[in-house]
Motif scaffolding. Structure first.
Motif, PDB file in Angstrom:
ATOM      1  N   ARG A   8      12.465   5.560 141.733  1.00 54.39           N
ATOM      2  CA  ARG A   8      12.737   4.124 141.730  1.00 54.39           C
ATOM      3  C   ARG A   8      12.460   3.559 140.331  1.00 54.39           C
ATOM      4  N   THR A   9      13.011   2.393 140.048  1.00 56.92           N
ATOM      5  CA  THR A   9      12.819   1.770 138.747  1.00 56.92           C
ATOM      6  C   THR A   9      11.596   0.862 138.747  1.00 56.92           C
ATOM      7  N   ALA A  10      11.133   0.499 137.565  1.00 57.16           N
ATOM      8  CA  ALA A  10      10.030  -0.442 137.445  1.00 57.16           C
ATOM      9  C   ALA A  10      10.410  -1.801 138.021  1.00 57.16           C
ATOM     10  N   ARG A  11      11.690  -2.162 137.868  1.00 58.29           N
ATOM     11  CA  ARG A  11      12.175  -3.432 138.423  1.00 58.29           C
ATOM     12  C   ARG A  11      12.065  -3.414 139.942  1.00 58.29           C
ATOM     13  N   TRP A  12      12.431  -2.290 140.581  1.00 58.00           N
ATOM     14  CA  TRP A  12      12.315  -2.191 142.042  1.00 58.00           C
ATOM     15  C   TRP A  12      10.859  -2.287 142.472  1.00 58.00           C
ATOM     16  N   ARG A  27       8.426  -3.871 141.015  1.00 58.77           N
ATOM     17  CA  ARG A  27       7.997  -5.270 140.945  1.00 58.77           C
ATOM     18  C   ARG A  27       8.529  -6.064 142.135  1.00 58.77           C
ATOM     19  N   ALA A  28       9.761  -5.757 142.558  1.00 59.51           N
ATOM     20  CA  ALA A  28      10.330  -6.446 143.718  1.00 59.51           C
ATOM     21  C   ALA A  28       9.566  -6.095 144.988  1.00 59.51           C
ATOM     22  N   TRP A  52      16.780  -1.055 151.444  1.00 58.58           N
ATOM     23  CA  TRP A  52      16.183   0.001 150.614  1.00 58.58           C
ATOM     24  C   TRP A  52      16.136   1.354 151.326  1.00 58.58           C
TER      25      TRP A  52
END
Length: 300
Positions: free
Chosen positions: A237-241, A243-244, A175
């Motif tokens: 950053r995305t919402a998916r990132w 959550r990760a 990242w």
């Protein structure tokens, strides 16, 4: 930029965070470090007449310093014109017959960094500030200019082990850097000497902070600043990132834990050193006056 400041650092990230920083609530960690640093004031016997609180809105130290030095003139120095303007408070209306009117010096209005050089303070307090500077040696030189001869600086900042767990996580996930590198306390000691300070003393401690869940941990980190590495991920950053990241910060058992290395330091502004070989030594008029006052104080 000096040789001590070759680390990768984006000053625009600091400026962006400072522009949005609140003036009414310093981060909890800053307030706790200020309390711990204040315990070290017992090592210094001198009672300052003027106290500078560097980046006062972020330091969380105003009440603590006023309690420690109630008779001193307290001058908040802010990182930007915006913070200096927002932090200005109306002068309290005190009746002429009130003893408080005569016992305590009037509070000084906040000033910007550039105006601090003329203050000639006996104490410059800088809590959790130095790690935000793109050029720490230049900031130390600012502090040196703002002090009177025999005045002292007391400061704290984040050290290299801070959020090492987060840095490892980012590296393994590919990242990019989680943040700019923080300066080692031994290098800061060298910087103090180069800036003209005498008798620097450095110390550090590690705090392991825990949170019930990763979301609360990240919310707390946001109050402490932002990523100042120039190679950080561009854009949002995305919402998916997110959550990760939260999942990676959540251990199988127990709370989310991060390490914070807190570096403490203090040093004195001594008399200007004359150079060997018959060279001319330049000393400001105000420093000359401070030298005379210091010598007279020693004789009395």
């Amino acid at each position: 930029m000096s040789d001590f400041a070759r680390r990768l650092f984006d000053p625009r990230a600091t400026e962006a965070w400072v522009r949005r920083a609140p003036v009414d609530a310093a981060p909890w960690l800053h307030q706790e470090v200020a309390r711990r640093m204040a315990e070290r004031l017992a090592l210094v016997r001198r009672t300052p007449a003027t106290v500078i609180d560097w980046w006062a809105s972020l330091s969380g130290s105003a009440e603590l310093l006023r309690s420690r030095y109630p008779q001193a003139r307290h001058v908040p120095v802010e990182a930007s014109a915006r913070l200096a303007r927002l932090a200005q408070a109306p002068a309290p209306v005190t009746p002429w017959w009130s003893p408080a009117r005569w016992r305590r010096p009037a509070a000084a209005q906040p000033v910007e960094e550039g105006a601090a050089a003329t203050l000639g303070a006996e104490l410059l307090w800088a809590n959790m500030v130095l790690h935000w500077s793109a050029d720490p040696p230049a900031m130390l030189q600012q502090w040196h200019r703002a002090l009177a001869v025999d005045g002292f600086v007391m400061f704290s900042c984040l050290g290299p082990d801070t959020v090492r767990e987060l840095r490892t996580l980012y590296s393994r996930a590919g990242w990019g850097p989680a943040g700019a590198e923080f300066v080692d306390m031994h290098d800061i000691g060298d910087m103090l000497v180069h800036a003209g300070f005498d008798d620097p003393v450095m110390d550090m401690e590690r705090l392991r902070l825990s949170w019930d869940d990763a979301r609360r941990c990240l919310a707390e980190l946001r109050t402490l600043g932002r990523n100042t590495h120039p190679r950080r991920a561009p854009g949002l950053r995305t919402a998916r990132w997110l959550r990760a990241l939260e999942a990676a910060l959540t251990p199988a058992e127990g709370p989310t834990v991060l390490t914070f290395e807190i570096v403490y330091g203090h040093a004195f502004k001594g008399l200007p050193r004359a150079r060997a070989g018959g060279e001319t030594t330049s000393v400001s008029l105000e420093d000359m006056r401070s030298m005379m006052r210091a010598r007279n104080a020693r004789r009395s």
